[in-house]
Design an enzyme around this catalytic site. Structure first.
Site, PDB file in Angstrom:
ATOM      1  N   ALA A  63     -19.277   0.118  -4.380  1.00  0.00           N
ATOM      2  CA  ALA A  63     -20.474  -0.582  -3.925  1.00  0.00           C
ATOM      3  C   ALA A  63     -20.038  -1.824  -3.149  1.00  0.00           C
ATOM      4  CB  ALA A  63     -21.308  -0.987  -5.133  1.00  0.00           C
ATOM      5  N   GLY A 108     -18.171   2.721  -7.410  1.00  0.00           N
ATOM      6  CA  GLY A 108     -19.205   3.663  -6.978  1.00  0.00           C
ATOM      7  C   GLY A 108     -18.640   4.854  -6.217  1.00  0.00           C
ATOM      8  N   GLU A 111     -17.615   7.181  -8.801  1.00  0.00           N
ATOM      9  CA  GLU A 111     -18.827   7.713  -9.442  1.00  0.00           C
ATOM     10  C   GLU A 111     -19.502   8.785  -8.586  1.00  0.00           C
ATOM     11  OE1 GLU A 111     -20.131   3.616 -10.059  1.00  0.00           O
ATOM     12  OE2 GLU A 111     -20.622   4.164 -12.119  1.00  0.00           O
ATOM     13  N   GLU A 131     -15.092  -2.099 -12.266  1.00  0.00           N
ATOM     14  CA  GLU A 131     -16.256  -2.998 -12.350  1.00  0.00           C
ATOM     15  C   GLU A 131     -16.080  -4.123 -13.358  1.00  0.00           C
ATOM     16  OE1 GLU A 131     -16.424   0.284 -12.248  1.00  0.00           O
ATOM     17  OE2 GLU A 131     -18.012   0.922 -10.894  1.00  0.00           O
TER      18      GLU A 131
HETATM   19  N1  COA Z   1     -17.266  -4.115  -1.003  1.00  0.00           N
HETATM   20  C1  COA Z   1     -17.302  -4.853   0.132  1.00  0.00           C
HETATM   21  N2  COA Z   1     -16.291  -4.892   0.996  1.00  0.00           N
HETATM   22  C2  COA Z   1     -15.189  -4.190   0.709  1.00  0.00           C
HETATM   23  C3  COA Z   1     -15.068  -3.425  -0.452  1.00  0.00           C
HETATM   24  C4  COA Z   1     -16.175  -3.402  -1.337  1.00  0.00           C
HETATM   25  N3  COA Z   1     -16.199  -2.652  -2.453  1.00  0.00           N
HETATM   26  N4  COA Z   1     -13.856  -2.850  -0.486  1.00  0.00           N
HETATM   27  C5  COA Z   1     -13.236  -3.238   0.642  1.00  0.00           C
HETATM   28  N5  COA Z   1     -14.022  -4.059   1.371  1.00  0.00           N
HETATM   29  C6  COA Z   1     -13.734  -4.711   2.635  1.00  0.00           C
HETATM   30  C7  COA Z   1     -12.886  -5.941   2.468  1.00  0.00           C
HETATM   31  O1  COA Z   1     -13.675  -7.051   2.105  1.00  0.00           O
HETATM   32  C8  COA Z   1     -12.288  -6.075   3.842  1.00  0.00           C
HETATM   33  O2  COA Z   1     -13.258  -6.602   4.706  1.00  0.00           O
HETATM   34  P1  COA Z   1     -12.843  -7.771   5.748  1.00  0.00           P
HETATM   35  O3  COA Z   1     -11.804  -7.146   6.629  1.00  0.00           O
HETATM   36  O4  COA Z   1     -14.116  -8.085   6.465  1.00  0.00           O
HETATM   37  O5  COA Z   1     -12.287  -8.889   4.913  1.00  0.00           O
HETATM   38  C9  COA Z   1     -12.077  -4.624   4.256  1.00  0.00           C
HETATM   39  O6  COA Z   1     -12.958  -3.843   3.438  1.00  0.00           O
HETATM   40  C10 COA Z   1     -10.665  -4.111   4.009  1.00  0.00           C
HETATM   41  O7  COA Z   1     -10.335  -4.353   2.651  1.00  0.00           O
HETATM   42  P2  COA Z   1      -9.065  -5.249   2.194  1.00  0.00           P
HETATM   43  O8  COA Z   1      -9.366  -5.783   0.832  1.00  0.00           O
HETATM   44  O9  COA Z   1      -8.732  -6.243   3.246  1.00  0.00           O
HETATM   45  O10 COA Z   1      -7.949  -4.137   2.145  1.00  0.00           O
HETATM   46  P3  COA Z   1      -6.680  -4.084   1.189  1.00  0.00           P
HETATM   47  O11 COA Z   1      -5.850  -2.979   1.699  1.00  0.00           O
HETATM   48  O12 COA Z   1      -6.064  -5.428   1.054  1.00  0.00           O
HETATM   49  O13 COA Z   1      -7.268  -3.709  -0.264  1.00  0.00           O
HETATM   50  C11 COA Z   1      -8.657  -2.515  -1.832  1.00  0.00           C
HETATM   51  C12 COA Z   1      -7.914  -2.478  -0.467  1.00  0.00           C
HETATM   52  C13 COA Z   1      -9.472  -1.227  -1.911  1.00  0.00           C
HETATM   53  C14 COA Z   1      -7.639  -2.551  -2.966  1.00  0.00           C
HETATM   54  C15 COA Z   1      -9.559  -3.755  -1.894  1.00  0.00           C
HETATM   55  O14 COA Z   1     -10.376  -3.767  -0.713  1.00  0.00           O
HETATM   56  C16 COA Z   1     -10.490  -3.784  -3.065  1.00  0.00           C
HETATM   57  O15 COA Z   1     -10.064  -4.059  -4.179  1.00  0.00           O
HETATM   58  N6  COA Z   1     -11.796  -3.503  -2.838  1.00  0.00           N
HETATM   59  C17 COA Z   1     -12.803  -3.602  -3.869  1.00  0.00           C
HETATM   60  C18 COA Z   1     -12.754  -2.400  -4.766  1.00  0.00           C
HETATM   61  C19 COA Z   1     -13.750  -2.528  -5.897  1.00  0.00           C
HETATM   62  O16 COA Z   1     -13.680  -3.378  -6.760  1.00  0.00           O
HETATM   63  N7  COA Z   1     -14.712  -1.590  -5.865  1.00  0.00           N
HETATM   64  C20 COA Z   1     -15.697  -1.473  -6.892  1.00  0.00           C
HETATM   65  C21 COA Z   1     -16.931  -2.192  -6.555  1.00  0.00           C
HETATM   66  S1  COA Z   1     -18.122  -1.919  -7.839  1.00  0.00           S
END
Ligand code: COA
Length: 257
Positions: A63, A108, A111, A131
């Site tokens: 999400a 999500g 999920e 989460e």
């Molecule tokens: N919601 C909003 N934006 C997200 C996202 C999420 N769940 N997951 C990734 N993004 C965005 C980042 O904010 C970033 O945006 P930006 O370039 O404008 O800053 C872009 O996607 C790329 O992600 P980034 O974090 O820079 O890549 P990374 O390779 O360093 O890390 C992840 C990848 C997947 C490990 C990391 O993005 C992450 O932990 N995301 C959240 C995952 C999460 O907790 N999901 C569950 C939500 S309930």
């Protein structure tokens, strides 16, 4: 809207396509997914659906945290309900849905993969329910579907820790059906989808309903419905063709008229 639907014969491919945000789902993209799946549900020419993510890094990274960070509790309830509506639409779609997990399937994203009938993963796939690290429990069905798939002990481990697992571990615990090299994932998924699509469509759809009942209903209800749907298949063109083809030592043709 960041959700694309492509047709390849009787197989439809639904792609969440915002790779620069790793296909994270905000309300607009969730709405787009719901609309796409609702249309496919009533499309008689579609026999199998594939759900995947755009780009080469993510299936769905969860999400949209930037949207969630601003939400009130009421807004979060509506967001959870929309996530549930999408997952339930996928789960109850008449046609089988295969998740082609091509990268991060987090929160999500994991999920929605769980709501699919079959999960095929690239070697680069990463799964997690992170989460609790954001201070919330999973909200789009993970607490209910993950224990059913991998057992409550493993689900508790993954959900309480939020830890990430790779495709090999996901395969070992039964979270995915198979793992393929990244550059073969779509081709191999399409082959599975085409195999499903070549079978009797009503029989496949009845089987999907029945497998759903195995988990949702008590066994006697499931068995009674199984006997009824089995019997309903008899006397149909599909059954006549399928059995005649076997007896005549040829491949059945379930082509659309
Ligand atoms: N919601 C909003 N934006 C997200 C996202 C999420 N769940 N997951 C990734 N993004 C965005 C980042 O904010 C970033 O945006 P930006 O370039 O404008 O800053 C872009 O996607 C790329 O992600 P980034 O974090 O820079 O890549 P990374 O390779 O360093 O890390 C992840 C990848 C997947 C490990 C990391 O993005 C992450 O932990 N995301 C959240 C995952 C999460 O907790 N999901 C569950 C939500 S309930």
């Amino acid at each position: 809207m960041g959700v694309e639907v492509e047709r390849h014969g009787s197989v439809a491919v639904v792609t969440v396509d915002q790779p620069e945000k790793l296909n994270a789902l905000n309300t607009e993209r969730l709405d787009g997914l719901y609309t796409a799946f609702r249309a496919l549900d009533t499309d008689a020419e579609v026999r199998c659906v594939i759900l995947t993510g755009g780009g080469d890094r993510a299936f769905i990274a969860g999400a949209d945290i930037s949207q969630m960070a601003m939400m009130t509790s009421d807004g979060a309830l509506a967001f959870a309900r929309l996530g549930h509506a999408v997952a339930t639409k996928i789960e109850s779609l008449r046609q089988p849905v295969i998740a082609a997990v091509n990268g991060f399937a987090l929160g999500g994203g994991c999920e929605l993969a769980l709501a699919c009938d079959i999960r095929l993963a690239s070697e680069k796939a990463v799964f997690a329910q992170p989460e609790v690290g954001l201070g919330i429990p999973p909200g789009w069905g993970g607490t209910q579907r993950l224990p059913r798939l991998v057992g409550s002990g493993l689900a508790a481990d993954l959900i309480f820790s939020g830890r990430r697992i790779d495709a090999v571990e996901a395969l070992r615990i039964g979270l995915v059906n198979a793992v393929f090299p990244a550059d073969e994932l779509m081709e191999r998924t399409m082959a599975v989808a085409r195999q499903i699509a070549a079978n009797g469509p009503a029989a496949v759809q009845a089987s999907k309903r029945l497998i759903g009942m195995a988990l949702a209903a008590n066994p006697s209800t499931g068995l009674a419905t199984e006997a009824r749907l089995f019997a309903d298949g008899f006397g149909t063109d599909e059954q006549r063709e399928g059995m005649a083809a076997f007896l005549e030592k040829r491949k059945p043709s379930f082509a659309l008229d």
